[in-house]
Design a protein around this motif. Structure first.
Motif, PDB file in Angstrom:
ATOM      1  N   GLU A 118       0.791  -4.527   6.071  1.00  0.00           N
ATOM      2  CA  GLU A 118       1.241  -3.560   7.071  1.00  0.00           C
ATOM      3  C   GLU A 118       2.482  -2.795   6.600  1.00  0.00           C
ATOM      4  O   GLU A 118       3.446  -3.388   6.130  1.00  0.00           O
ATOM      5  CB  GLU A 118       1.566  -4.299   8.370  1.00  0.00           C
ATOM      6  CG  GLU A 118       1.683  -3.392   9.556  1.00  0.00           C
ATOM      7  CD  GLU A 118       1.803  -4.181  10.852  1.00  0.00           C
ATOM      8  OE1 GLU A 118       2.693  -3.837  11.648  1.00  0.00           O
ATOM      9  OE2 GLU A 118       1.017  -5.117  11.050  1.00  0.00           O
ATOM     10  N   GLY A 119       2.411  -1.473   6.704  1.00  0.00           N
ATOM     11  CA  GLY A 119       3.560  -0.628   6.392  1.00  0.00           C
ATOM     12  C   GLY A 119       3.583  -0.049   4.986  1.00  0.00           C
ATOM     13  O   GLY A 119       4.384   0.830   4.697  1.00  0.00           O
ATOM     14  N   ILE A 120       2.718  -0.519   4.103  1.00  0.00           N
ATOM     15  CA  ILE A 120       2.710  -0.010   2.728  1.00  0.00           C
ATOM     16  C   ILE A 120       1.846   1.250   2.662  1.00  0.00           C
ATOM     17  O   ILE A 120       0.843   1.351   3.364  1.00  0.00           O
ATOM     18  CB  ILE A 120       2.202  -1.078   1.729  1.00  0.00           C
ATOM     19  CG1 ILE A 120       2.565  -0.682   0.296  1.00  0.00           C
ATOM     20  CG2 ILE A 120       0.720  -1.333   1.884  1.00  0.00           C
ATOM     21  CD1 ILE A 120       2.369  -1.801  -0.719  1.00  0.00           C
ATOM     22  N   ASN A 121       2.277   2.216   1.841  1.00  0.00           N
ATOM     23  CA  ASN A 121       1.432   3.406   1.653  1.00  0.00           C
ATOM     24  C   ASN A 121       0.585   3.214   0.387  1.00  0.00           C
ATOM     25  O   ASN A 121       0.840   2.343  -0.434  1.00  0.00           O
ATOM     26  CB  ASN A 121       2.255   4.697   1.621  1.00  0.00           C
ATOM     27  CG  ASN A 121       3.207   4.766   0.455  1.00  0.00           C
ATOM     28  OD1 ASN A 121       2.862   4.429  -0.672  1.00  0.00           O
ATOM     29  ND2 ASN A 121       4.429   5.229   0.709  1.00  0.00           N
ATOM     30  N   THR A 122      -0.437   4.033   0.263  1.00  0.00           N
ATOM     31  CA  THR A 122      -1.402   3.896  -0.830  1.00  0.00           C
ATOM     32  C   THR A 122      -0.725   3.984  -2.191  1.00  0.00           C
ATOM     33  O   THR A 122      -0.998   3.175  -3.085  1.00  0.00           O
ATOM     34  CB  THR A 122      -2.499   4.975  -0.712  1.00  0.00           C
ATOM     35  OG1 THR A 122      -3.114   4.844   0.568  1.00  0.00           O
ATOM     36  CG2 THR A 122      -3.548   4.825  -1.791  1.00  0.00           C
TER      37      THR A 122
END
Length: 109
Positions: free
Chosen positions: A51-55
């Motif tokens: 949760e919260g990480i971008n690609t």
């Protein structure tokens, strides 16, 4: 002739402890490893689980972990391409460390 301080700096840079701390100190590193402790995941499954990480950050962190032989990437020749990630032996060896950190956090946070 190098000074004593220069000699200590060389030893510090070659220190396995410092190398390990540099590796696991990334914001997402331990979260990704902890998530993969449950088993292999496809890229999108991993992205949803962290949760919260971008690609972009997930790709970057996975590449770093792969280069350090912590995470294994397996690509399948499917349409669309399927990519699975799992822990290598070195990643699995971190499991007791992560469990201890989790226990410490539960008891002290």
């Amino acid at each position: 002739m190098g000074s004593k301080q220069e000699n200590n700096k060389i030893k510090f840079e070659e220190c396995p402890f410092q190398e390990a701390m540099d590796l696991v100190s990334g914001k997402w590193t331990m979260t990704i490893i902890n998530t993969l402790m449950a088993g292999k995941l496809r890229f999108k499954e991993l992205e949803r689980a962290v949760e919260g990480i971008n690609t972009r950050m997930l790709v970057k962190t996975l590449k770093e972990l792969e280069s350090k032989k912590i995470v294994k990437r397996k690509a399948y020749a499917t349409v669309p391409p399927t990519v699975e990630y799992s822990l290598e032996e070195k990643g699995i060896a971190l499991q007791p460390v992560i469990k201890e950190i989790q226990n410490w956090a539960i008891n002290n946070m």
